[in-house]
Design a protein around this motif. Structure first.
Motif, PDB file in Angstrom:
ATOM      1  N   ARG A 187      -3.799  -2.796  -7.926  1.00 57.52           N
ATOM      2  CA  ARG A 187      -5.088  -2.069  -7.883  1.00 57.52           C
ATOM      3  C   ARG A 187      -5.015  -0.923  -6.859  1.00 57.52           C
ATOM      4  O   ARG A 187      -4.552  -1.301  -5.570  1.00 57.52           O
ATOM      5  CB  ARG A 187      -5.901  -3.169  -7.227  1.00 57.52           C
ATOM      6  CG  ARG A 187      -7.726  -2.928  -7.226  1.00 57.52           C
ATOM      7  CD  ARG A 187      -8.573  -3.983  -7.287  1.00 57.52           C
ATOM      8  NE  ARG A 187      -9.926  -3.732  -7.551  1.00 57.52           N
ATOM      9  CZ  ARG A 187     -10.666  -3.422  -6.738  1.00 57.52           C
ATOM     10  NH1 ARG A 187     -10.378  -3.421  -5.145  1.00 57.52           N
ATOM     11  NH2 ARG A 187     -11.930  -3.130  -6.935  1.00 57.52           N
ATOM     12  N   THR A 188      -5.348   0.081  -7.461  1.00 54.08           N
ATOM     13  CA  THR A 188      -5.046   1.488  -6.798  1.00 54.08           C
ATOM     14  C   THR A 188      -6.301   2.157  -6.429  1.00 54.08           C
ATOM     15  O   THR A 188      -7.469   2.258  -7.417  1.00 54.08           O
ATOM     16  CB  THR A 188      -4.080   2.259  -7.516  1.00 54.08           C
ATOM     17  OG1 THR A 188      -2.975   1.672  -7.637  1.00 54.08           O
ATOM     18  CG2 THR A 188      -3.895   3.632  -6.936  1.00 54.08           C
ATOM     19  N   LEU A 189      -6.619   2.927  -5.511  1.00 60.03           N
ATOM     20  CA  LEU A 189      -7.536   3.705  -5.049  1.00 60.03           C
ATOM     21  C   LEU A 189      -7.105   5.090  -5.211  1.00 60.03           C
ATOM     22  O   LEU A 189      -6.380   5.357  -4.359  1.00 60.03           O
ATOM     23  CB  LEU A 189      -8.383   3.543  -3.923  1.00 60.03           C
ATOM     24  CG  LEU A 189      -9.287   4.437  -3.332  1.00 60.03           C
ATOM     25  CD1 LEU A 189     -10.354   4.599  -4.127  1.00 60.03           C
ATOM     26  CD2 LEU A 189      -9.447   4.175  -1.917  1.00 60.03           C
ATOM     27  N   ALA A 190      -7.487   6.125  -5.818  1.00 61.55           N
ATOM     28  CA  ALA A 190      -7.043   7.409  -6.127  1.00 61.55           C
ATOM     29  C   ALA A 190      -8.079   8.449  -5.911  1.00 61.55           C
ATOM     30  O   ALA A 190      -9.282   8.294  -6.451  1.00 61.55           O
ATOM     31  CB  ALA A 190      -6.463   7.679  -7.466  1.00 61.55           C
ATOM     32  N   PHE A 191      -7.816   9.405  -4.897  1.00 65.81           N
ATOM     33  CA  PHE A 191      -8.741  10.583  -4.685  1.00 65.81           C
ATOM     34  C   PHE A 191      -8.278  11.736  -5.185  1.00 65.81           C
ATOM     35  O   PHE A 191      -7.214  12.026  -5.453  1.00 65.81           O
ATOM     36  CB  PHE A 191      -8.698  10.714  -3.044  1.00 65.81           C
ATOM     37  CG  PHE A 191      -9.440   9.557  -2.087  1.00 65.81           C
ATOM     38  CD1 PHE A 191     -10.792   9.433  -2.490  1.00 65.81           C
ATOM     39  CD2 PHE A 191      -8.788   8.723  -1.382  1.00 65.81           C
ATOM     40  CE1 PHE A 191     -11.634   8.303  -1.693  1.00 65.81           C
ATOM     41  CE2 PHE A 191      -9.404   7.778  -0.509  1.00 65.81           C
ATOM     42  CZ  PHE A 191     -11.003   7.521  -0.813  1.00 65.81           C
ATOM     43  N   ASP A 192      -9.301  12.541  -5.630  1.00 64.99           N
ATOM     44  CA  ASP A 192      -9.023  13.726  -6.241  1.00 64.99           C
ATOM     45  C   ASP A 192      -9.359  14.823  -5.228  1.00 64.99           C
ATOM     46  O   ASP A 192     -10.611  14.920  -4.844  1.00 64.99           O
ATOM     47  CB  ASP A 192     -10.030  14.015  -7.399  1.00 64.99           C
ATOM     48  CG  ASP A 192      -9.656  15.368  -7.960  1.00 64.99           C
ATOM     49  OD1 ASP A 192      -8.937  16.179  -7.558  1.00 64.99           O
ATOM     50  OD2 ASP A 192     -10.461  15.355  -9.309  1.00 64.99           O
ATOM     51  N   GLY A 193      -8.211  15.487  -4.671  1.00 67.80           N
ATOM     52  CA  GLY A 193      -8.446  16.139  -3.308  1.00 67.80           C
ATOM     53  C   GLY A 193      -8.865  17.533  -3.637  1.00 67.80           C
ATOM     54  O   GLY A 193      -8.388  18.360  -2.678  1.00 67.80           O
ATOM     55  N   VAL A 216     -10.825   3.718  -8.978  1.00 64.14           N
ATOM     56  CA  VAL A 216     -10.363   2.529  -8.572  1.00 64.14           C
ATOM     57  C   VAL A 216      -9.937   1.897  -9.903  1.00 64.14           C
ATOM     58  O   VAL A 216     -10.489   1.842 -10.843  1.00 64.14           O
ATOM     59  CB  VAL A 216     -11.324   1.576  -7.818  1.00 64.14           C
ATOM     60  CG1 VAL A 216     -10.562   0.142  -7.681  1.00 64.14           C
ATOM     61  CG2 VAL A 216     -11.420   1.837  -6.290  1.00 64.14           C
ATOM     62  N   GLY A 217      -8.546   1.476 -10.008  1.00 63.87           N
ATOM     63  CA  GLY A 217      -8.255   1.025 -11.308  1.00 63.87           C
ATOM     64  C   GLY A 217      -6.767   0.206 -11.026  1.00 63.87           C
ATOM     65  O   GLY A 217      -6.329   0.342  -9.942  1.00 63.87           O
ATOM     66  N   ASP A 218      -6.432  -0.429 -12.040  1.00 61.76           N
ATOM     67  CA  ASP A 218      -5.343  -1.144 -12.127  1.00 61.76           C
ATOM     68  C   ASP A 218      -3.910  -0.037 -12.507  1.00 61.76           C
ATOM     69  O   ASP A 218      -4.071   0.462 -13.607  1.00 61.76           O
ATOM     70  CB  ASP A 218      -5.232  -2.396 -13.198  1.00 61.76           C
ATOM     71  CG  ASP A 218      -3.737  -3.013 -13.186  1.00 61.76           C
ATOM     72  OD1 ASP A 218      -3.118  -3.302 -12.033  1.00 61.76           O
ATOM     73  OD2 ASP A 218      -3.654  -3.614 -14.263  1.00 61.76           O
ATOM     74  N   GLY A 219      -3.178   0.239 -11.595  1.00 62.86           N
ATOM     75  CA  GLY A 219      -1.750   0.954 -11.641  1.00 62.86           C
ATOM     76  C   GLY A 219      -0.755   0.227 -12.055  1.00 62.86           C
ATOM     77  O   GLY A 219      -0.570  -0.885 -11.553  1.00 62.86           O
ATOM     78  N   GLY A 220       0.368   1.004 -12.606  1.00 64.47           N
ATOM     79  CA  GLY A 220       1.448   0.497 -12.742  1.00 64.47           C
ATOM     80  C   GLY A 220       2.458   0.242 -11.569  1.00 64.47           C
ATOM     81  O   GLY A 220       2.006   0.971 -10.613  1.00 64.47           O
ATOM     82  N   ALA A 250      -1.394   6.850 -13.501  1.00 64.00           N
ATOM     83  CA  ALA A 250      -2.105   6.358 -14.599  1.00 64.00           C
ATOM     84  C   ALA A 250      -2.741   5.009 -14.268  1.00 64.00           C
ATOM     85  O   ALA A 250      -2.262   4.261 -13.425  1.00 64.00           O
ATOM     86  CB  ALA A 250      -0.809   5.658 -15.634  1.00 64.00           C
ATOM     87  N   LEU A 251      -3.810   4.994 -14.460  1.00 60.47           N
ATOM     88  CA  LEU A 251      -4.715   4.054 -13.963  1.00 60.47           C
ATOM     89  C   LEU A 251      -5.509   3.345 -15.088  1.00 60.47           C
ATOM     90  O   LEU A 251      -5.966   4.004 -16.300  1.00 60.47           O
ATOM     91  CB  LEU A 251      -5.845   4.420 -13.118  1.00 60.47           C
ATOM     92  CG  LEU A 251      -5.218   4.828 -11.582  1.00 60.47           C
ATOM     93  CD1 LEU A 251      -6.361   5.492 -10.957  1.00 60.47           C
ATOM     94  CD2 LEU A 251      -4.858   3.745 -10.897  1.00 60.47           C
TER      95      LEU A 251
END
Length: 455
Positions: free
Chosen positions: A2-8, A285-289, A259-260
């Motif tokens: 489970r990954t949280l990604a910010f677009d900076g 937030v999503g499931d990443g590999g 990839a999410l």
């Protein structure tokens, strides 16, 4: 994973991080420990930024006469308060000059920004440690403030313990840092990443004069971060010291969004309105590999036809001291069929000039070539110290553990020098010592627990 990604691409500040985390799904109730410990409250609202509906968060001073907290009121106006000196945020660096004329809202509430005492690094740490936070949250918050303190100390040439915070030591900045840490814990993600963070451009007016953006403190924090910064795209401050310190503590850098399988998205609004772009921090937030980690690198190389074995043997250590990530020395045939060597060095782009200079100094080469390799895929690595009990004596062996981004271990390797030392003392074959040490890490048995330490 489970990954949280910010677009900076529009930077980050403390309030933008708070808003983005709430908008992506964190529970507002997770912020209660801060409101219980400080005379502040979080006021949340919505704003439209160039067509994007985004969350806003402001840290407000609470009334000291026991009246209700002034947060979560229903406001029809946008909370967009662009300040000439600060660009985007309500949590600016140590020496920004705040001269607000609009700190009081129409309902009588007072923004915490610019109010409250300046504190030393030690005083801030005491406050955070006294908030009765979960251990992991406290550890993360203290780590962010240590980064801020070290940045301030480096900029001003002082010791960490003597560092005096100004804005980043006030209640609103503490509420930003601790609040973000609490919301991250509530989201319960396995990994946090951010794309390169835009700093903005132009100049900011600070107590010591006008300085180019990024501010000195922000630039110093970035030196210890895993992610990259880039200038622009507007003439305003987009990345603040507080935002940078939080992300330096919690986020890995990526070139592009990973990839999410996206579960939720959220937007945190910044203070400025720009005519051509939404001023928001996007969170996903999503499931990443479980891929390997991507690391930006460049490759340096030179040909040597007169290097001694002793000099070549020492290059690994001397170039590593200059910042090299890896050094390879290959036999080569030079002009006139003379034997020589090809030295190839992997370094981060920001370390390339320093490593090339050291390579030239150590070898006397007249030129170093650089190949823009772009990146490499690397494992997350850690060293575990395990304990073998042999003939009634306990022996330490370090074991290198390699794992992917999902935390799945795919290689375990005992350090040969440690295993050799144990083998000499016990008359066991080196391979047997390595096998037993690796078996402990694999969970197949052993006489003592493993002890994690960074590589």
């Amino acid at each position: 994973m489970r990954t949280l990604a910010f677009d900076g691409r529009m930077g980050a500040s403390g309030d933008m991080l708070l808003a983005a985390l709430l908008d992506v799904g964190a529970d507002r109730g997770a912020l209660a420990p801060v409101e219980a410990a400080l005379d502040v409250a979080y006021r949340t609202d919505r704003a439209t930024k160039h067509g994007i509906d985004a969350a806003t968060v402001e840290v407000m001073l609470t009334d000291h006469d026991g009246s209700d907290h002034p947060h979560d009121h229903d406001h029809s106006h946008d909370h967009d308060h662009p300040h000439d000196h600060d660009g985007d945020s309500t949590d600016h660096g140590h020496d920004h000059d705040h001269s607000h004329g609009h700190d009081h809202e129409s309902d009588g509430a007072v923004r915490a920004e610019g109010h409250g005492p300046a504190r030393s690094y030690g005083e801030v740490i005491d406050i955070v440690e006294g908030m009765d936070l979960p251990a992991s949250v406290e550890r993360t918050a203290l780590g962010a403030f240590e980064r801020l303190g070290e940045a301030e100390a480096a900029v001003h040439g002082t010791d960490l313990d003597a560092t005096q915070f100004h804005e980043v030591g006030a209640d609103d900045a503490i509420a930003d840092v601790v609040g973000v840490c609490l919301l991250l814990a509530d989201l319960d993600v396995d990994r946090v990443v951010t794309t390169p963070l835009s700093t903005g451009g132009g100049e900011a007016s600070m107590a010591h004069g006008d300085y180019p953006i990024p501010s000195p403190a922000t630039a110093e924090v970035a030196t210890g971060a895993d992610w990259a910064i880039r200038g622009g795209p507007v003439a305003a401050e987009l990345l603040t010291p507080t935002g940078a310190a939080i992300l330096a503590e919690v986020a890995d850098g990526v070139d592009d969004l990973p990839a999410l399988r996206v579960e939720s998205t959220g937007y945190g609004a910044g203070g400025y309105d720009f005519p051509d772009r939404p001023n928001v921090l996007r969170a996903l937030v999503g499931d990443g590999g479980g891929d390997l980690r991507r690391e930006e690198i460049t490759v340096l190389e030179t040909n040597l036809d007169d290097a001694s074995p002793e000099l070549l043997g020492g290059l690994q250590e001397t170039l590593a001291d200059a910042g090299a990530r890896d050094v390879s020395i290959l036999p080569a045939t030079m002009k006139k069929s003379r034997p020589g060597h090809l030295v190839k060095v992997i370094a981060r782009p920001e370390d390339a000039a320093r490593v090339a200079r050291r390579l030239a100094e150590e070898t006397g080469t007249l030129g170093v070539r650089e190949h823009g390799a772009g990146h490499r895929w690397v494992a997350d690595r850690r060293i575990e110290t395990v304990y073998l009990t042999l003939d009634g004596r306990e022996h330490e062996v370090r074991v290198k553990v390699a794992s992917d981004a999902a935390g799945e271990t795919y290689d375990v390797s005992a350090e040969f020098d440690d295993a050799l030392a144990v083998a000499r003392e016990t008359d066991l074959p080196v391979r047997e010592v390595m096998r037993r040490a690796e078996a402990i890490v694999h969970g197949a048995g052993g006489d003592a627990a493993a002890d994690d330490e960074p590589e």
